[in-house]
Design an enzyme around this catalytic site. Structure first.
Site, short mmCIF file in Angstrom:
data_model
loop_
_atom_site.label_atom_id
_atom_site.label_comp_id
_atom_site.label_asym_id
_atom_site.label_seq_id
_atom_site.Cartn_x
_atom_site.Cartn_y
_atom_site.Cartn_z
N TYR A 87 0.85 -1.19 0.00
CA TYR A 87 0.00 0.00 0.00
C TYR A 87 0.88 1.23 0.00
CZ TYR A 87 -5.00 -0.41 0.06
OH TYR A 87 -6.29 -0.56 -0.33
N GLU A 104 -0.60 4.76 -0.60
CA GLU A 104 -1.42 5.96 -0.85
C GLU A 104 -0.58 7.21 -0.66
OE1 GLU A 104 -4.74 5.56 1.76
OE2 GLU A 104 -5.85 4.30 0.36
N ASP A 163 -6.32 13.31 -25.43
CA ASP A 163 -6.37 11.92 -24.98
C ASP A 163 -5.80 11.08 -26.12
OD1 ASP A 163 -6.98 9.30 -24.45
OD2 ASP A 163 -9.12 9.66 -24.03
N THR A 199 -3.58 5.71 -22.37
CA THR A 199 -3.47 4.37 -21.82
C THR A 199 -2.06 3.89 -22.12
OG1 THR A 199 -4.18 3.41 -23.90
CG2 THR A 199 -5.89 3.80 -22.28
N LYS A 222 -2.27 0.07 -25.41
CA LYS A 222 -2.68 0.02 -26.83
C LYS A 222 -1.40 0.08 -27.68
CE LYS A 222 -7.22 1.71 -25.57
NZ LYS A 222 -8.26 2.74 -25.68
N ARG A 237 -2.02 -2.87 -18.83
CA ARG A 237 -3.16 -1.95 -18.76
C ARG A 237 -2.91 -0.92 -17.67
NH1 ARG A 237 -6.53 -4.94 -21.76
NH2 ARG A 237 -7.97 -3.20 -21.93
#
Ligand SMILES: *Cc1c(COP(=O)(O)O)cnc(C)c1O
Length: 448
Positions: free
Chosen positions: A53, A55, A207, A233, A236, A242
């Protein structure tokens, strides 16, 4: 050695994995948003970084034990800027978005208040859901539910209608204009977008989810000169795992945009970063900066031209007559076939592609085109010869589709009945499927 040895004991899960592996290995992948990432990316994605973790951001975490995670995130950020040749004095990047859609939503909540206005390319014109999509009956995307959205469109030539955008933006006064698409095969006039944004004091976001690999390789215009924020992203054309990236211009608002974006990602929208994902992105971004990746992108682009020109030779119509990127949009109206029927037939012979709206389609549920992309098969090693063969397969399949329609009628139910019952047609499709499978397995897949 398999990456998945320890999974084998879970027979139920493992058998699904095996079936999917075979499907990917034996079929021809023409879905423009997909790719085959490397084994190294798969390995990085499976690392123990997933246990942690973290954060917050490097040196500002809400959890202890993040010494090495900080190193990892900083490495990924450095490589992201390098992959797009960006000056770290001008650009910052957030590498924590779980995917492209969440990256976009984070940007909206960073720049806009609830109910503020945005404009993006209409989905039927090639835009993405997250760019404010809604229909007459329903607000579909959160980007149209929590913000007011007005789409801009393409003109009769299927190119972006910049004049229409300028006119509508002057009256709608969007706080944000989005440039980018999922089914658009030409490059963008970013300078014109910037002018229109300036007239209305709008933010400008690009984008480049689909085209980022080509942008990084210098094979498409760069949005960075003109935009406040750029999202993408990583799975692609970039061929990574991903994930999503948000690039932010540090010079805007005295650097204030950076903290707005970072706060919108965490704690605004997300919780703990997916550190295994960040490791895999970091690995891939190092690859993206290498000459071999530029060569790959050049091949993706030239293969798209070859595929498009070969299809034209068989009487197919291409939207805008060709392509600048990795996407070929085929208008099937000249073949009197719908995109759905073509997709169905291709699926039967193990060719994956998408049905796609052609701008002006009366009924969005009956799209009259298909979208093809070359990144995935180029990763498998396809070149000119293979893409020409692919075009030939698509022609044969379209011919079979027309034959079925002539014999059994155009209604989908009649069409399907014909498909199920006609032994001659079944035989022809079976032959094509064997051809498809034989070619596919001749090209390297992962050697597990
Ligand atoms: C694919 C895509 C996205 C969304 O990415 P996900 O990772 O599927 O959330 C966003 N914008 C555009 C233009 C895309 O093509």
């Amino acid at each position: 050695m398999s990456l998945f040895d320890s999974l084998e004991k879970d027979e139920e899960l493992y058998s699904i994995l095996e079936k999917e592996t075979e499907r990917q290995r034996c079929s021809l992948e023409l879905i423009a948003s997909e790719n085959f990432t490397s084994r190294a990316v798969l390995e990085a994605n499976g690392t123990i970084f997933t246990n942690k973790y973290s954060e917050g951001y490097p040196s500002k975490r809400y959890y202890g034990g993040n010494e090495y995670i900080d190193e990892l995130e900083n490495l990924c950020k450095k490589r992201a800027l390098e992959a797009f040749q960006l000056d770290p004095n001008v650009w910052d990047v957030n590498v924590q978005s779980y995917s492209g859609s969440t990256a976009n939503f984070s940007v909206y909540t960073a720049l806009l208040q609830p109910n503020d206005r945005l404009m993006g390319l209409d989905l039927p014109a090639g835009g993405h859901l997250t760019h404010g999509y809604y229909t007459a009956n329903k607000k579909i995307s959160n980007s149209s539910i929590y913000f007011q959205s007005l789409p801009y469109k393409v003109g009769d030539d299927f190119l972006i209608d910049y004049d229409g955008l300028e006119r509508d933006a002057k009256s709608f006064k969007p706080k944000l204009i989005i440039v980018g698409a999922s089914a658009y095969c030409r490059d963008y006039d970013y300078e014109r977008f910037r002018e229109i944004a300036n007239i209305n004091k709008s933010y400008l976001m690009a984008d480049i989810a689909h085209t980022s690999g080509l942008v990084s390789a210098g094979l498409l215009r760069s949005p960075f000169e003109y935009c406040d924020v750029v999202t993408t992203t990583t799975h692609k054309t970039l061929r990574g795992p991903r994930s999503g990236l948000i690039f932010v211009n540090k010079k805007k608002e005295g650097g204030g945009l950076v903290s707005k974006i970072n706060e919108a990602v965490f704690p605004g929208l997300q919780g703990g970063p997916h550190n295994h994902q960040i490791a895999a992105v970091a690995y891939q971004l190092e690859q993206v900066s290498k000459p071999e990746f530029v060569d790959y992108m050049k091949n993706v682009k030239s293969n798209a031209v070859i595929l498009g020109e070969s299809l034209k030779g068989y009487g197919f119509n291409l939207v805008t007559g060709g392509t600048d990127n990795h996407i070929v949009l085929v208008d099937l109206k000249s073949k009197e076939l719908t995109g759905s029927k073509m997709e169905l037939l291709c699926e039967m012979v193990d060719i994956s592609l998408n049905k796609n709206c052609i701008y002006g389609d009366k009924n969005a549920m009956v799209p009259s085109g298909i979208r093809l992309g070359t990144p995935a098969m180029t990763s498998r090693g396809f070149g000119e010869k293979e893409f020409k063969m692919l075009a030939f397969f698509l022609k044969e399949i379209a011919d079979i589709g027309m034959e079925i329609q002539n014999k059994y009628g155009k209604l989908l139910n009649d069409f399907k009945k014909g498909l199920e019952n006609d032994q001659e047609i079944k035989g022809k499709l079976e032959d094509i499927k064997n051809g498809v499978n034989n070619i596919a397995i001749g090209f390297p897949f992962y050697t597990f």
